[in-house]
Write a protein that holds these residues in place. Structure first.
Motif, PDB file in Angstrom:
ATOM      1  N   LEU A  17      26.563  38.188  46.828  1.00 14.67           N
ATOM      2  CA  LEU A  17      27.902  38.019  46.287  1.00 14.67           C
ATOM      3  C   LEU A  17      27.885  38.114  44.762  1.00 14.67           C
ATOM      4  O   LEU A  17      28.733  38.775  44.144  1.00 14.67           O
ATOM      5  CB  LEU A  17      28.453  36.661  46.731  1.00 14.67           C
ATOM      6  CG  LEU A  17      29.964  36.524  46.653  1.00 14.67           C
ATOM      7  CD1 LEU A  17      30.628  37.563  47.541  1.00 14.67           C
ATOM      8  CD2 LEU A  17      30.380  35.130  47.095  1.00 14.67           C
TER       9      LEU A  17
ATOM     10  N   LEU B 103      36.387  35.182  37.616  1.00 15.57           N
ATOM     11  CA  LEU B 103      36.944  35.813  36.423  1.00 15.57           C
ATOM     12  C   LEU B 103      37.281  34.776  35.366  1.00 15.57           C
ATOM     13  O   LEU B 103      37.029  34.978  34.176  1.00 15.57           O
ATOM     14  CB  LEU B 103      38.203  36.600  36.819  1.00 15.57           C
ATOM     15  CG  LEU B 103      38.833  37.430  35.720  1.00 15.57           C
ATOM     16  CD1 LEU B 103      37.880  38.521  35.273  1.00 15.57           C
ATOM     17  CD2 LEU B 103      40.145  38.052  36.206  1.00 15.57           C
ATOM     18  N   VAL B 104      37.845  33.644  35.820  1.00  9.57           N
ATOM     19  CA  VAL B 104      38.246  32.605  34.873  1.00  9.57           C
ATOM     20  C   VAL B 104      37.009  32.000  34.205  1.00  9.57           C
ATOM     21  O   VAL B 104      36.990  31.775  32.987  1.00  9.57           O
ATOM     22  CB  VAL B 104      39.083  31.529  35.606  1.00  9.57           C
ATOM     23  CG1 VAL B 104      39.365  30.356  34.695  1.00  9.57           C
ATOM     24  CG2 VAL B 104      40.374  32.129  36.121  1.00  9.57           C
ATOM     25  N   ILE B 105      35.958  31.779  34.993  1.00 12.24           N
ATOM     26  CA  ILE B 105      34.722  31.237  34.427  1.00 12.24           C
ATOM     27  C   ILE B 105      34.121  32.233  33.434  1.00 12.24           C
ATOM     28  O   ILE B 105      33.672  31.871  32.342  1.00 12.24           O
ATOM     29  CB  ILE B 105      33.723  30.906  35.559  1.00 12.24           C
ATOM     30  CG1 ILE B 105      34.296  29.788  36.433  1.00 12.24           C
ATOM     31  CG2 ILE B 105      32.372  30.509  34.982  1.00 12.24           C
ATOM     32  CD1 ILE B 105      33.515  29.536  37.699  1.00 12.24           C
TER      33      ILE B 105
ATOM     34  N   MET C 242      32.443  42.881  37.105  1.00 11.59           N
ATOM     35  CA  MET C 242      33.543  42.273  36.356  1.00 11.59           C
ATOM     36  C   MET C 242      33.231  42.215  34.868  1.00 11.59           C
ATOM     37  O   MET C 242      34.136  42.123  34.039  1.00 11.59           O
ATOM     38  CB  MET C 242      33.825  40.860  36.880  1.00 11.59           C
ATOM     39  CG  MET C 242      34.647  40.889  38.151  1.00 11.59           C
ATOM     40  SD  MET C 242      35.412  39.318  38.532  1.00 11.59           S
ATOM     41  CE  MET C 242      34.026  38.295  38.696  1.00 11.59           C
TER      42      MET C 242
ATOM     43  N   HIS D 184      32.186  20.553  41.409  1.00  7.37           N
ATOM     44  CA  HIS D 184      33.541  20.753  41.881  1.00  7.37           C
ATOM     45  C   HIS D 184      34.281  21.767  41.010  1.00  7.37           C
ATOM     46  O   HIS D 184      34.942  22.681  41.502  1.00  7.37           O
ATOM     47  CB  HIS D 184      34.255  19.400  41.856  1.00  7.37           C
ATOM     48  CG  HIS D 184      35.548  19.396  42.603  1.00  7.37           C
ATOM     49  ND1 HIS D 184      35.612  19.447  43.969  1.00  7.37           N
ATOM     50  CD2 HIS D 184      36.827  19.364  42.166  1.00  7.37           C
ATOM     51  CE1 HIS D 184      36.875  19.454  44.343  1.00  7.37           C
ATOM     52  NE2 HIS D 184      37.631  19.406  43.272  1.00  7.37           N
ATOM     53  N   LEU D 185      34.138  21.608  39.694  1.00  5.67           N
ATOM     54  CA  LEU D 185      34.847  22.475  38.748  1.00  5.67           C
ATOM     55  C   LEU D 185      34.457  23.937  38.966  1.00  5.67           C
ATOM     56  O   LEU D 185      35.318  24.808  39.095  1.00  5.67           O
ATOM     57  CB  LEU D 185      34.516  22.046  37.311  1.00  5.67           C
ATOM     58  CG  LEU D 185      35.123  22.916  36.218  1.00  5.67           C
ATOM     59  CD1 LEU D 185      36.614  22.692  36.121  1.00  5.67           C
ATOM     60  CD2 LEU D 185      34.467  22.627  34.878  1.00  5.67           C
ATOM     61  N   PHE D 186      33.159  24.216  39.018  1.00  3.78           N
ATOM     62  CA  PHE D 186      32.733  25.612  39.088  1.00  3.78           C
ATOM     63  C   PHE D 186      32.809  26.192  40.497  1.00  3.78           C
ATOM     64  O   PHE D 186      32.818  27.396  40.675  1.00  3.78           O
ATOM     65  CB  PHE D 186      31.321  25.767  38.511  1.00  3.78           C
ATOM     66  CG  PHE D 186      31.288  25.598  37.025  1.00  3.78           C
ATOM     67  CD1 PHE D 186      32.054  26.425  36.208  1.00  3.78           C
ATOM     68  CD2 PHE D 186      30.524  24.609  36.431  1.00  3.78           C
ATOM     69  CE1 PHE D 186      32.046  26.274  34.840  1.00  3.78           C
ATOM     70  CE2 PHE D 186      30.520  24.449  35.058  1.00  3.78           C
ATOM     71  CZ  PHE D 186      31.274  25.281  34.254  1.00  3.78           C
ATOM     72  N   ARG D 187      32.856  25.329  41.501  1.00  4.07           N
ATOM     73  CA  ARG D 187      33.013  25.865  42.859  1.00  4.07           C
ATOM     74  C   ARG D 187      34.445  26.291  43.112  1.00  4.07           C
ATOM     75  O   ARG D 187      34.698  27.170  43.921  1.00  4.07           O
ATOM     76  CB  ARG D 187      32.658  24.787  43.901  1.00  4.07           C
ATOM     77  CG  ARG D 187      31.204  24.801  44.306  1.00  4.07           C
ATOM     78  CD  ARG D 187      30.997  23.905  45.477  1.00  4.07           C
ATOM     79  NE  ARG D 187      31.384  24.569  46.712  1.00  4.07           N
ATOM     80  CZ  ARG D 187      31.762  23.941  47.803  1.00  4.07           C
ATOM     81  NH1 ARG D 187      31.827  22.633  47.821  1.00  4.07           N
ATOM     82  NH2 ARG D 187      32.082  24.595  48.876  1.00  4.07           N
ATOM     83  N   ASN D 188      35.381  25.616  42.468  1.00  4.22           N
ATOM     84  CA  ASN D 188      36.781  25.858  42.798  1.00  4.22           C
ATOM     85  C   ASN D 188      37.517  26.739  41.798  1.00  4.22           C
ATOM     86  O   ASN D 188      38.716  26.907  41.901  1.00  4.22           O
ATOM     87  CB  ASN D 188      37.523  24.528  42.960  1.00  4.22           C
ATOM     88  CG  ASN D 188      37.038  23.793  44.189  1.00  4.22           C
ATOM     89  OD1 ASN D 188      36.612  24.415  45.152  1.00  4.22           O
ATOM     90  ND2 ASN D 188      37.070  22.475  44.151  1.00  4.22           N
ATOM     91  N   SER D 189      36.793  27.286  40.821  1.00  6.73           N
ATOM     92  CA  SER D 189      37.469  28.177  39.879  1.00  6.73           C
ATOM     93  C   SER D 189      37.062  29.608  40.165  1.00  6.73           C
ATOM     94  O   SER D 189      35.939  29.862  40.584  1.00  6.73           O
ATOM     95  CB  SER D 189      37.079  27.816  38.452  1.00  6.73           C
ATOM     96  OG  SER D 189      37.287  26.444  38.248  1.00  6.73           O
ATOM     97  N   PRO D 190      37.966  30.557  39.903  1.00  9.02           N
ATOM     98  CA  PRO D 190      37.640  31.959  40.143  1.00  9.02           C
ATOM     99  C   PRO D 190      36.537  32.453  39.198  1.00  9.02           C
ATOM    100  O   PRO D 190      36.420  31.971  38.071  1.00  9.02           O
ATOM    101  CB  PRO D 190      38.952  32.685  39.839  1.00  9.02           C
ATOM    102  CG  PRO D 190      40.002  31.642  39.880  1.00  9.02           C
ATOM    103  CD  PRO D 190      39.361  30.366  39.492  1.00  9.02           C
TER     104      PRO D 190
ATOM    105  N   MET E 196      29.729  40.763  42.086  1.00 10.32           N
ATOM    106  CA  MET E 196      30.675  40.309  41.064  1.00 10.32           C
ATOM    107  C   MET E 196      30.320  40.848  39.678  1.00 10.32           C
ATOM    108  O   MET E 196      31.160  40.862  38.788  1.00 10.32           O
ATOM    109  CB  MET E 196      30.718  38.776  41.030  1.00 10.32           C
ATOM    110  CG  MET E 196      31.318  38.158  42.273  1.00 10.32           C
ATOM    111  SD  MET E 196      33.010  38.720  42.541  1.00 10.32           S
ATOM    112  CE  MET E 196      33.313  38.142  44.195  1.00 10.32           C
TER     113      MET E 196
ATOM    114  N   PHE F 255      35.733  34.499  31.676  1.00  9.53           N
ATOM    115  CA  PHE F 255      36.553  34.444  30.460  1.00  9.53           C
ATOM    116  C   PHE F 255      36.160  33.253  29.607  1.00  9.53           C
ATOM    117  O   PHE F 255      36.021  33.354  28.388  1.00  9.53           O
ATOM    118  CB  PHE F 255      38.039  34.313  30.821  1.00  9.53           C
ATOM    119  CG  PHE F 255      38.717  35.622  31.070  1.00  9.53           C
ATOM    120  CD1 PHE F 255      38.344  36.757  30.368  1.00  9.53           C
ATOM    121  CD2 PHE F 255      39.736  35.719  31.996  1.00  9.53           C
ATOM    122  CE1 PHE F 255      38.984  37.972  30.593  1.00  9.53           C
ATOM    123  CE2 PHE F 255      40.377  36.927  32.228  1.00  9.53           C
ATOM    124  CZ  PHE F 255      39.998  38.045  31.533  1.00  9.53           C
ATOM    125  N   ALA F 256      36.029  32.101  30.265  1.00  9.92           N
ATOM    126  CA  ALA F 256      35.739  30.872  29.530  1.00  9.92           C
ATOM    127  C   ALA F 256      34.448  31.035  28.735  1.00  9.92           C
ATOM    128  O   ALA F 256      34.395  30.704  27.538  1.00  9.92           O
ATOM    129  CB  ALA F 256      35.641  29.691  30.492  1.00  9.92           C
TER     130      ALA F 256
END
Lengths: 265, 248, 252
Positions: A198, A104-106, A205, A96-102, A202, A108-109
């Motif tokens: 996809l 770019l944010v992942i 980035m 759920h966490l990684f499917r719903n985060s952008p 990406m 960065f993390a």
């Protein structure tokens, strides 16, 4: 009929792309003033090998990330359908966490939270290059989606398959491996390929974080050649064309597979 | 609001070292709120543009003029098969460099700012998916239902507005929800052209206060809550539009 | 020659002359002549694939003809300058698959065309729609959605929907073919009532008993041609053509 239109599309779209690219380069050429020592197009030609070298890294990152995402995604997918809640719940959470985060944010993390070097038990220090970290960052969202695709595929197998396997004294593990999974693989291939496309799209980035892939190298090349504004359109268009040439045949092939599988079921 | 939570987060910082600066520092608090606000504005604008493009594109695909159909097909293939980040840079830097400047009374500003270019670029990217989504929705409307409307004397326009569109919209809602959620996430790309949305605001905070992990948590929470809200809104829309007894 | 201007009600309300229709290489109608007088009930029978449905659909212009003339009240249907709206308010059609609008309630389905197409007063249309629904025994179903109804009920809504346009001619294209046997009768009753009130009806049907009972004239078609026509008693009891005899011996 659909076959016909798709085939028409297959060769006309790239043709149009090429036409648009040529038109834009002509526009770029027209912008030139005569005082310029080298034309924007000439500069681009000089830097093409450098950009292609960067593109090779995009390719490597995409392949490695996909391999990593496939293995971890399948494992995570299995955990998601486990009857044991202690295994199932964390798997669901991660998915759920990684499917719903952008993306770019992942990215960065991973870039900021994973140390740039690790110390092995023996005391040796290993540097982790940025592109490796970026690869992991790209793999995580794909992993979560593959996990979900696997779960969906398993769920879509009629319950009669489970029941008949059980009545033949298969264990849950055996049922999954010999009965359920082989039926899932076929319907998982097209979405798996879509995710590869996809993912590849990406990878530029990574340039934000200083990885020298195609986008990073394109920007560096423009900078090195004098950062003239008329470089922007031809250079970025070239980069888009590069990715298009790589990804477009893949998406055509995926669509064909999808159609064939849809017709077969 | 900040007055109530500030003491807690200040104590949290002093005792554990977890630095959620936006929750006690008014300056960072404002940066967070502004980032969230810009992000929401950006997402709404992107989704709106992508929907408009989707409807127009799906309509244009049925055009009798071949060139129009080819253009739509080429548009879809180009934007779905090239990296969105390069598209954004191409629009912002490439096209931004040749758009006219506007006289702001003494100084000049580009006609379209970074926010505008982010909406245009990501909206066009998302629109390329919406065209296909709407088209498949329209194709799912039974030809016989359209024919019945024709037999009752509806004009083509009336058939489209009163029969095809309401049915097609219902048919494509699940796919549309997926694309809208994916666009909301893609909006974070606007970071690369310095649109002050949430990712950009928080990156400002973490470079000032060196509290990357804490801000990362905030960022993840923001997007997960956002996605949950969109999913909730769309599913309630789907329920409201559900046709009793249909498709069961 | 009869045209829309000099047509009078004592002339055929529907007149087909030498109608041909091809789909690509496949010629489905090979020269059809057919006339329907006001108030008449006509049944078209024949084996599957004999072009019956194509024939009936040419009457309101849903299927354009390749050659020949189709006139409704003297007006050529396949005239490119024809006001389609005027034709469609005159000719109602009910389909095999009902084709109700699934996103509208029963009442909305019936009201939509008169309100949107004919721009009639909404309250008047509502009143008319309610009485039509009552006539086809659907009182109390006004607010239901089509998918909540049985096939027979949906088909009766479709009949009411067509009638609400106050047509002069009603076409029925195998309207009972998709129905469960137990709901066929309720639809036939509605059609029979309509015919009894003097509505001009053209039916394509496989219900031979019904065709015999209701029609003034029966047309037998085979392979795109009208093989023979006449009063039902003659067609069903003393068919002349061997093809008619063979067909009837199979279905009766």
């Amino acid at each position: 009929m659909t076959d016909f239109t798709l085939n028409r599309l297959t060769w006309r779209a790239p043709l149009l792309t090429a036409a648009i690219c040529v038109a834009s380069t002509v526009a770029a050429l027209a912008q030139q003033t005569t005082e310029d020592p080298v034309s924007a197009l000439g500069t681009l030609v000089i830097w093409i090998p450098f950009i292609l070298k960067g593109f090779w890294l995009n390719f490597v990152m995409s392949v490695l990330a996909m391999a990593f995402a496939t293995v971890t995604g399948v494992l995570l997918g299995f955990m998601q359908i486990s009857p044991n809640a202690v295994i199932r719940m964390p798997a669901k959470l991660v998915t759920h966490l990684f499917r719903n985060s952008p993306w770019l944010v992942i990215l960065f993390a991973i870039m900021f939270l994973v140390p740039f070097q690790i110390t092995l038990p023996g005391g040796d220090k290993i540097l982790i290059p940025d592109w490796v970290k970026a690869t992991v960052g790209f793999a995580l969202p794909v992993m979560a989606n593959i996990s979900e695709i696997l779960r969906g595929a398993v769920m879509s197998i009629p319950s009669g398959q489970w029941e008949s396997a059980e009545s033949l004294a298969f264990s849950r593990r055996q049922t999954l491996i010999y009965i359920i999974l082989p039926q899932c693989v076929r319907r998982m291939i097209p979405p798996w390929m879509n995710w590869y496309a996809l993912l590849t799209l990406m990878t530029p980035m990574a340039a934000i974080l200083g990885v020298n892939e195609a986008l990073g190298n394109t920007q560096a090349a423009m900078e090195a050649a004098g950062a003239r504004p008329e470089f922007l359109i031809p250079f970025y268009l070239f980069l888009m064309t590069l990715f298009f040439i790589f990804i477009y045949p893949l998406s055509i092939y995926t669509r064909r597979l999808e159609r064939r599988f849809a017709a077969g079921s | 609001m900040l007055d109530i939570i500030a003491p807690f987060f200040e104590r949290l910082y002093e005792t554990t070292g977890l630095n959620f600066s936006p929750f006690y520092d008014p300056y960072d608090w404002n940066r967070l709120l502004r980032g969230m606000w810009v992000s929401v504005e950006l997402i709404i604008a992107i989704i709106a543009l992508s929907l408009v493009i989707g409807v127009i594109g799906a309509g244009a695909q049925t055009s009798r003029i071949r060139a129009v159909r080819w253009l739509v097909a080429a548009y879809i293939e180009i934007f779905r098969n090239t990296p969105p980040i390069v598209q954004l840079l191409f629009f912002y830097f490439g096209l931004g460099a040749i758009t006219p400047q506007v006289d702001m009374g003494g100084w000049y500003e580009p006609m379209i700012g970074s926010f505008g270019w982010a909406v245009i670029a990501i909206g066009i990217f998302g629109g390329s998916y919406n065209v296909e989504i709407f088209r498949s929705g329209v194709e799912a409307v039974p030809g016989t239902t359209v024919e019945a409307a024709e037999a009752l004397g509806f004009t083509n326009f009336q058939i489209f507005v009163y029969v095809t569109l309401p049915l097609a919209f219902r048919f494509c809602l699940p796919a549309l929800t997926n694309n809208i959620i994916s666009l909301a996430k893609t909006s974070s790309l606007a970071y690369v052209i310095a649109v002050p949305e949430i990712t950009y605001s928080l990156s400002g905070i973490w470079s000032d206060s060196v509290n990357v992990p804490e801000m990362m948590v905030l960022l993840f929470v923001y997007y997960i809550v956002l996605v949950a809200i969109i999913a909730r809104l769309m599913s309630s829309l789907e329920r409201r539009l559900a046709l009793p007894g249909y498709g069961q | 020659m009869i045209t829309a201007d000099n047509w009078t009600p004592d002339q055929p309300i529907v007149a087909l002359h030498d109608v041909h229709k091809s789909f690509g290489e496949n010629e489905v109608l090979k020269g059809i002549d057919l006339e329907v007088m006001k108030g008449e009930v006509i049944c078209i029978i024949g084996p599957s694939g004999s072009g019956k449905s194509t024939l009936i659909r040419t009457i309101n212009g849903l299927t354009p003809v390749t050659r020949g003339s189709v006139k409704v009240e003297g007006q050529e249907v396949h005239d490119p300058d024809l006001d389609k709206l005027a034709l469609r308010r005159k000719v109602g059609i009910v389909f095999q698959q009902y084709n109700l609008f699934p996103h509208k309630t029963v009442l909305q389905n019936v009201m939509m065309a008169p309100v949107l197409v004919l721009r009639e007063n909404k309250d008047e249309v509502r009143e008319r729609a309610r009485s039509l629904l009552a006539k086809v025994q659907l009182n109390g179903k006004e607010e239901a959605y089509p998918a909540e109804l049985s096939g027979g009920q949906q088909q009766r809504v479709a009949i009411a929907r067509s009638l609400c346009m106050r047509p002069d001619v009603m076409l029925f294209d195998e309207v009972t073919a998709a129905l469960d046997p137990e709901t066929v009768k309720e639809v036939l009753v509605a059609i029979k009532q309509l015919a009894g009130e003097g509505m001009t009806c053209v039916l394509v049907t496989h219900e031979m008993g019904f065709a015999r009972e209701i029609s003034d004239r029966v047309y037998f078609t085979d392979a795109g041609r009208i093989v023979e026509s006449g009063p039902p008693a003659q067609i069903f009891e003393t068919p002349k053509d061997p093809r008619t005899q063979e067909f009837l011996s199979k279905v009766l």
